[in-house]
Scaffold this active site. Structure first.
Site, PDB file in Angstrom:
ATOM      1  N   GLY A  29       0.812  -1.209   0.000  1.00 38.81           N
ATOM      2  CA  GLY A  29       0.000   0.000   0.000  1.00 38.81           C
ATOM      3  C   GLY A  29       0.843   1.255   0.000  1.00 38.81           C
ATOM      4  N   ALA A  85      -2.854   0.647   7.011  1.00 37.34           N
ATOM      5  CA  ALA A  85      -4.200   0.149   7.280  1.00 37.34           C
ATOM      6  C   ALA A  85      -5.211   1.099   6.662  1.00 37.34           C
ATOM      7  CB  ALA A  85      -4.450   0.008   8.780  1.00 37.34           C
ATOM      8  N   GLY A  97      -6.786  -4.398   3.319  1.00 35.17           N
ATOM      9  CA  GLY A  97      -7.152  -5.128   2.115  1.00 35.17           C
ATOM     10  C   GLY A  97      -7.605  -4.264   0.973  1.00 35.17           C
ATOM     11  N   GLY A  99      -5.788  -2.758  -0.934  1.00 32.89           N
ATOM     12  CA  GLY A  99      -4.866  -3.066  -2.032  1.00 32.89           C
ATOM     13  C   GLY A  99      -4.899  -4.514  -2.463  1.00 32.89           C
ATOM     14  N   GLU A 105      -0.535 -10.366   3.715  1.00 35.02           N
ATOM     15  CA  GLU A 105      -0.244  -9.447   4.818  1.00 35.02           C
ATOM     16  C   GLU A 105      -0.551 -10.101   6.164  1.00 35.02           C
ATOM     17  OE1 GLU A 105      -0.980  -5.067   2.789  1.00 35.02           O
ATOM     18  OE2 GLU A 105      -2.687  -6.177   3.579  1.00 35.02           O
TER      19      GLU A 105
END
EC number: 5.3.1.6
Length: 233
Positions: A29, A85, A97, A99, A105
């Protein structure tokens, strides 16, 4: 102050936890990518670390910035995972999530001695759920799984969940994760009991993983105006 500047402040503060000899879990991210660029500068100055990437994109950015990588299956210990996050609440529960890297992760975060989360202040929330909850599902029978996810969310206290298959930027083809799965984005508005949602989703055979990270993060670094605020559990 812009979100980019706040993310940069948080990423810079995370470097204070890094020591030579460590194996790091490298999140995915925008904030994780800022951290990788800063980490690359430290490596040029003599810092000796290696990283386990959580996505193909992270591996690419790490390589571009001179961060040595090691295959996850050749690792005995991961000292720290550093990641971003999409939402963080006051109990350090996360939604991740956005990305589409949530499975890898979470695997790496669970295997780490410490998880550090870096965010800008817009990611802090009183209650999780404004950001749609990603649920990674097997492609086989995904429509059936989507129906089961909807019912599970309702049983877990989500009043009117909206479950949608994530698609690529063109809006036509489904997005496929690095692991070959689909993502269901579940608009919940609010998640009053993250533990109940966690248990309900894990009971569905077609669900590979979901984006609720519970009891994993122990350090949250928030980029604010002019400084980074470090919070520890």
């Amino acid at each position: 102050m812009t979100a980019l500047r706040q993310k940069t402040l948080a990423a810079a503060a995370a470097l204070d936890y890094i020591e030579s000899g460590m194996t790091l879990g490298l999140g995915s991210g925008s904030t994780a990518e800022i951290f990788l660029r800063l980490l690359g500068e430290k490596i040029k100055d003599g810092l000796d670390v290696r990283g386990v990437p959580t996505s193909q994109r992270t591996a690419q950015i790490a390589a571009e910035n001179g961060v040595p990588l090691i295959d996850v299956d050749h690792v005995n210990n991961i000292a720290i995972t550093i990641d971003g996050a999409d939402e963080v609440d006051g109990r350090f529960q996360l939604i991740k999530g956005g990305g589409a890297c949530l499975l890898r992760e979470k695997i790496i975060a669970h295997a780490s001695d410490l998880m550090i989360v870096m965010v800008d202040e817009s990611k802090l929330v009183a209650t999780l759920g404004k950001f749609p909850l990603p649920v990674e599902v097997d492609r086989f029978g995904f429509s059936l799984t989507a129906s089961q996810v909807y019912e599970a969310l309702r049983r877990a206290g989500i009043k009117s969940p909206d479950v949608q298959l994530r698609r690529k930027g063109d809006g036509l083809e489904p997005l496929v994760t690095d692991g070959g799965n689909y993502i269901l984005d579940c608009a919940c508005e609010a998640i009053p009991d993250a533990g109940a949602v966690d248990r309900a989703l894990k009971a569905i055979p077609g669900v590979v993983e979901h984006g609720l990270f519970i009891n994993l993060a122990r350090v949250v670094i928030v980029g604010e105006d002019g400084e980074a605020r470090v919070m520890e559990l």
